[in-house]
Structures are given as structure tokens and as C-alpha cells.
Write an enzyme that holds these catalytic residues in place. Structure first.
Site, PDB file in Angstrom:
ATOM      1  N   LYS A 115       0.852  -1.187   0.000  1.00  0.00           N
ATOM      2  CA  LYS A 115       0.000   0.000   0.000  1.00  0.00           C
ATOM      3  C   LYS A 115       0.883   1.230   0.000  1.00  0.00           C
ATOM      4  CE  LYS A 115      -4.462   0.797   0.075  1.00  0.00           C
ATOM      5  NZ  LYS A 115      -5.523  -0.081  -0.446  1.00  0.00           N
TER       6      LYS A 115
HETATM    7  P1  NAD Z   1     -13.308   7.597  -2.468  1.00  0.00           P
HETATM    8  O1  NAD Z   1     -12.290   8.633  -2.201  1.00  0.00           O
HETATM    9  O2  NAD Z   1     -13.820   7.416  -3.848  1.00  0.00           O
HETATM   10  O3  NAD Z   1     -14.606   7.851  -1.541  1.00  0.00           O
HETATM   11  C1  NAD Z   1     -14.545   7.952  -0.151  1.00  0.00           C
HETATM   12  C2  NAD Z   1     -15.920   8.429   0.334  1.00  0.00           C
HETATM   13  O4  NAD Z   1     -15.936   8.413   1.747  1.00  0.00           O
HETATM   14  C3  NAD Z   1     -16.251   9.854  -0.070  1.00  0.00           C
HETATM   15  O5  NAD Z   1     -17.643   9.940  -0.322  1.00  0.00           O
HETATM   16  C4  NAD Z   1     -15.888  10.658   1.175  1.00  0.00           C
HETATM   17  O6  NAD Z   1     -16.575  11.902   1.266  1.00  0.00           O
HETATM   18  C5  NAD Z   1     -16.345   9.677   2.228  1.00  0.00           C
HETATM   19  N1  NAD Z   1     -15.748   9.897   3.535  1.00  0.00           N
HETATM   20  C6  NAD Z   1     -14.447  10.070   3.852  1.00  0.00           C
HETATM   21  N2  NAD Z   1     -14.312  10.220   5.183  1.00  0.00           N
HETATM   22  C7  NAD Z   1     -15.571  10.140   5.691  1.00  0.00           C
HETATM   23  C8  NAD Z   1     -16.100  10.202   6.985  1.00  0.00           C
HETATM   24  N3  NAD Z   1     -15.308  10.412   8.038  1.00  0.00           N
HETATM   25  N4  NAD Z   1     -17.437  10.063   7.153  1.00  0.00           N
HETATM   26  C9  NAD Z   1     -18.249   9.855   6.108  1.00  0.00           C
HETATM   27  N5  NAD Z   1     -17.802   9.769   4.843  1.00  0.00           N
HETATM   28  C10 NAD Z   1     -16.489   9.918   4.659  1.00  0.00           C
HETATM   29  O7  NAD Z   1     -12.711   6.252  -1.866  1.00  0.00           O
HETATM   30  P2  NAD Z   1     -13.093   4.751  -2.263  1.00  0.00           P
HETATM   31  O8  NAD Z   1     -12.177   4.328  -3.334  1.00  0.00           O
HETATM   32  O9  NAD Z   1     -14.555   4.633  -2.417  1.00  0.00           O
HETATM   33  O10 NAD Z   1     -12.603   3.977  -0.946  1.00  0.00           O
HETATM   34  C11 NAD Z   1     -13.434   3.856   0.201  1.00  0.00           C
HETATM   35  C12 NAD Z   1     -12.903   2.738   1.062  1.00  0.00           C
HETATM   36  O11 NAD Z   1     -12.900   1.516   0.318  1.00  0.00           O
HETATM   37  C13 NAD Z   1     -11.470   2.907   1.573  1.00  0.00           C
HETATM   38  O12 NAD Z   1     -11.363   2.307   2.842  1.00  0.00           O
HETATM   39  C14 NAD Z   1     -10.656   2.114   0.571  1.00  0.00           C
HETATM   40  O13 NAD Z   1      -9.410   1.676   1.102  1.00  0.00           O
HETATM   41  C15 NAD Z   1     -11.597   0.955   0.325  1.00  0.00           C
HETATM   42  N6  NAD Z   1     -11.349   0.230  -0.915  1.00  0.00           N
HETATM   43  C16 NAD Z   1     -11.393   0.872  -2.118  1.00  0.00           C
HETATM   44  C17 NAD Z   1     -11.185   0.139  -3.278  1.00  0.00           C
HETATM   45  C18 NAD Z   1     -11.302   0.767  -4.642  1.00  0.00           C
HETATM   46  O14 NAD Z   1     -11.215   0.029  -5.636  1.00  0.00           O
HETATM   47  N7  NAD Z   1     -11.527   2.065  -4.754  1.00  0.00           N
HETATM   48  C19 NAD Z   1     -10.882  -1.232  -3.209  1.00  0.00           C
HETATM   49  C20 NAD Z   1     -10.855  -1.856  -1.959  1.00  0.00           C
HETATM   50  C21 NAD Z   1     -11.102  -1.104  -0.828  1.00  0.00           C
END
Ligand code: NAD
Length: 425
Positions: A115
Site C-alpha cells: 500500500k
Molecule cells: P473515495 O475517495 O472514492 O470515496 C470515499 C468516500 O468516503 C467519499 O464519499 C468521502 O466523502 C467519504 N468519507 C471520507 N471520510 C468520511 C467520513 N469520516 N465520514 C463519512 N464519509 C467519509 O474512496 P473509495 O475508493 O470509495 O474507498 C473507500 C474505502 O474503500 C477505503 O477504505 C478504501 O481503502 C476501500 N477500498 C477501495 C477500493 C477501490 O477500488 N476504490 C478497493 C478496496 C477497498
């Protein structure tokens, strides 16, 4: 000079790395893991911290801190996203890297775990500044990244745009284009059909599989989702298409509740038109961010960030099922409470593995120079997730442990066996 802040009092189990280690310890005890292998797996194989000075648009120079952690590369090249967030820390990245190792092992793809992250606030930066920062980070990691060594991907705060810059910087340094060095790229640059919604799709598949075990139907199942970014919004949309009623969504601007169900395509369009935010979303009542966790719903999907379910709010959860779209949303301090309440939890390392599965497909296509159809991608990734779910569920039943510990057991056993075969000592 910035003001020094007094450290907040935190439960050690609310630190993502400690939370990960707590489950790792529990699973290791269950399988009586050999001590030498235990010591090997608890430490990342490589930890890199870099200083990234870049010029800002106003002509000033600012230095950012960047990280890359390779937790394990025993199953294959390491794989893991890059996070741009002001709260990124070394401990967080270490936990996220280890989760990638376990995740790849569970869904049976030939990758280790890694990561990366940069401590920055991309929302307050121009596209040019983010581009300079991405290129500086890539340059600093030039000896680390490689299509057969360490393959980054997007995570919170990054997407196809950043991956394109990363690939381009890598290509410039090597004098040739190497698509397979990074996944999650734009389709035109060797990206994979279905990658953008892949993690949300996997969350949908995991939710349906779990509802099946609970003898519940997705039709009219009520769902609350924290986080409306890549994972949360696509999971919401796909679950709605299967009859689920999404009654609450949230993002950093707040939480929004409508017991009649929220029109998710309309909410997605709203976010698109509103600079990526749900702020002032009028189709639902605004509630506090915390209230989302205690709503009377069937399913709760945390899809934002770590440690949002802790011993402080776990007791208030009314959902029968939690599907972890985010990495590490449940602190180890909440595990026991949730287990005693009889809530089924599909753990992050299984529930959000759809993204890395499709990243793996992107990497394969880049290596052979041939594109798969969307149908093939969906069919194969759905199958892999369903198989992994079935295996984890069965192990949980057999060993009488939670699905989380079952997932860790399967992953640790696989990595430990691989070490023994490779004899890397
Ligand atoms: P992103 O940046 O697209 O979206 C994150 C969302 O969470 C946004 O809507 C943001 O406003 C919201 N957010 C952030 N902090 C917040 C809080 N304290 N309270 C409420 N909402 C909050 O990110 P993503 O890619 O959707 O990733 C989200 C999670 O999923 C992370 O933990 C990431 O590690 C995990 N993840 C993502 C992927 C991927 O393919 N994008 C794959 C596996 C895991």
C-alpha cells in the site's frame, strides 16, 4: 508556525495496525502458527518513506511525505493502492498493506500485499499540483514499482487520472510504455472494463451471498451506506438494481436519510454536478454522521474509512448484516460486541476484494496485449468472489469463529504454506 496539538487518548485497538495485528494474533493462535512464520508475517518486508518537494501554483515550494509499504511478496509481486489523504500515516499504510496480503490470498490471486500513500489534501490542490505530486512520488518509487515487482492502483483520493500520470512517468524513465506497471488506468491507456465499479460490484455480490445465508431476500432489504465515493456509490447503485432499498447514504459533508429509499442514480448525478459532494442533497433528511450507524436497517455498509465502528457505537447497531466495503472500518475493540449481538460481518478482506480481482484481470490483459469483454470480467470476478465467500463461510462454521477470523485463518495458512515451499530463509 503550525500549532502543536496535544495527542488524543485513543484505544490501542482503534489504531488500524493494532486492529489488524489483534485479528492476526487471534487467527494465528487458532491454527497454532509456527512462531518463526508468525514473526516473519507480522513485519512488512519493506517500508519506504520519501520526501516530495513540489512547486505549487503560487510559485512556493511545499514538501509532502509519501509512503510505500510492501507487506509481503511471497505469493507474487506486491499489489496495493495509493491513498491521498491528509490523515495518511505510516501505521495506517502498514495495516492496509497487510490487508492486501490477506485479501489476495483469500481470493486466490498470485499477488503479495502493498500500500502507498501521500499525506496531502487533494481537495485543496489544483490538478497541476496533484500531477506534479504524483510524478514526484512515482520518481521516488522508481526502483520499487515494476510490473513484476510492485503494482500500484487507486485508493481513496486517487483514480484513473493519477494512475495515467504514474504510468507515463514510469514510461519516461524506462524509455518504453509498460501498461502493466499500474492498474486502475483509463480504458484508453490499458485500463480494464468494469474496474471503476469492480469494488462496489464485489460488495454487492458479498451482500447477496450473506443475505442468502441469513435466509433474507435482497428485495426491499433496507440498507445504510457510509461513504459515497467509488465503492459506496457503485455498491448502492448495484444493490438498488437488485431490489435493495438504500435508505441512507453519507459522505464527508454529512449523512442523508430517507426511509422511503433514495434514488441512487439521482444522488450520483448530484455528486457529479456538485464538485464530488452530497452537501445540501435535498432528497433526504440530513442526519448526523453518527446516527447512520444506529438506523433501523437490515444491512450496514461502511464504505469510507477505518475505525468507524468501535466499542462506542457497536451496541447501537440495529443491522443484521455488516458488509465492509472500506478497509478496516471495524475496530478490533468492537468485534466482541458485534459477535455477541449476532450480527453477521462480511470482513473487508473478502467484501472489498472485487477491486483487486479486476485489477488482476487488467494486469493479465496488459501482459498479453488483449482485452476481455465486460461480460467475461463480470462473470469471472463474480465467480471468484462467490467461491471465496463460500470457503470463508464454511471455515467459520467448521471452526466456530467469525467470518473475519475464518478469512484471516485461510489467508495466513496459504501464505505460511507458500513460505514453507519456497524456503525463503
Ligand atoms: P473515495 O475517495 O472514492 O470515496 C470515499 C468516500 O468516503 C467519499 O464519499 C468521502 O466523502 C467519504 N468519507 C471520507 N471520510 C468520511 C467520513 N469520516 N465520514 C463519512 N464519509 C467519509 O474512496 P473509495 O475508493 O470509495 O474507498 C473507500 C474505502 O474503500 C477505503 O477504505 C478504501 O481503502 C476501500 N477500498 C477501495 C477500493 C477501490 O477500488 N476504490 C478497493 C478496496 C477497498
Amino acid at each position: 508556525m503550525p500549532q502543536a496539538q496535544s495527542p488524543a487518548v485513543v484505544n490501542p485497538l482503534d489504531n488500524p495496525f493494532e486492529s489488524m495485528m489483534y485479528r492476526f494474533d487471534e487467527a494465528s493462535k487458532c491454527i497454532e502458527l509456527n512462531e518463526a512464520i508468525y514473526n516473519l508475517l507480522k513485519n512488512p518486508v519493506k517500508q519506504i518513506i520519501v520526501s516530495l518537494p513540489i512547486s505549487l501554483d503560487d510559485g512556493s515550494i511545499k514538501t509532502f511525505e509519501g509512503y510505500r509499504i510492501i507487506h509481503s511478496n511471497v505469493l507474487g509481486p506486491s499489489k496495493g493502492g495509493i491513498r491521498y489523504d491528509i490523515n495518511v500515516s505510516l501505521d495506517e499504510v502498514k495495516a492496509l498493506a497487510a490487508w492486501m496480503t490477506w485479501k489476495c490470498a483469500i481470493v486466490d490471486i498470485p499477488y503479495g500485499g502493498a500500500k502507498g500513500g501521500i499525506k496531502c489534501n487533494p481537495k485543496n490542490m489544483s490538478a497541476n499540483e496533484i500531477e506534479r505530486l504524483t510524478r514526484a512520488y512515482t520518481l521516488a518509487m522508481m526502483d520499487i514499482f515494476g510490473p513484476n515487482k510492485d503494482i500500484p492502483a487507486p485508493d481513496m483520493g486517487t483514480g484513473p487520472r493519477e494512475m495515467a500520470w504514474l504510468m507515463d512517468e514510469y514510461a519516461k524513465a524506462h524509455g518504453s510504455t509498460e501498461y502493466a506497471v499500474v492498474t486502475g488506468k483509463p480504458i484508453l491507456l490499458g485500463g480494464c472494463l468494469g474496474r471503476v465499479e469492480a469494488t462496489g460490484r464485489g460488495v454487492m455480490i458479498a451482500t447477496l451471498a450473506a443475505l442468502d445465508q441469513l435466509k433474507m431476500n435482497s428485495y426491499n432489504t433496507t440498507i445504510a451506506i457510509q461513504g459515497f465515493g467509488n465503492v459506496g456509490s457503485h455498491a448502492a447503485h448495484l444493490l438498488m438494481e437488485r431490489g435493495g432499498k438504500i435508505v441512507a447514504i453519507s459522505d464527508i459533508s454529512g449523512a442523508y436519510y430517507n426511509p422511503q429509499g433514495i434514488d441512487i442514480p439521482a444522488a450520483m448525478q448530484y455528486v457529479k454536478n456538485n464538485h464530488g459532494s452530497l452537501d445540501n442533497f435535498a432528497q433526504a433528511e440530513k442526519i448526523t454522521a453518527e446516527a447512520l450507524f444506529s438506523l433501523p436497517v437490515d444491512v450496514l455498509i461502511p464504505a469510507a474509512t477505518e475505525n468507524v465502528i468501535t466499542k462506542h457505537n457497536a451496541n447501537k447497531i440495529q443491522a443484521k448484516l455488516i458488509v465492509e466495503g472500506a478497509n478496516g472500518p471495524t475496530s478490533a475493540s468492537a468485534d466482541k460486541i458485534i459477535h455477541e449481538k449476532g450480527i453477521l460481518v462480511v470482513p473487508d478482506i473478502l467484501a472489498n476484494a472485487g477491486g483487486v480481482i479486476v485489477s488482476y484481470f487488467e494486469w493479465i490483459q496488459n501482459k498479453v496485449g488483449y482485452s476481455w469483454t465486460l461480460e467475461r470480467i463480470k462473470r469471472r470476478s463474480d465467480r471468484m468472489l462467490k467461491d471465496a465467500f463460500a470457503m470463508v463461510y464454511k471455515t467459520a462454521q467448521q471452526k466456530k469463529v467469525s467470518m473475519r477470523i475464518a478469512a484471516y485463518i485461510l489467508a495466513i495458512e496459504k501464505v505460511a504454506k507458500t513460505y514453507q515451499y519456497r524456503g525463503k530463509f
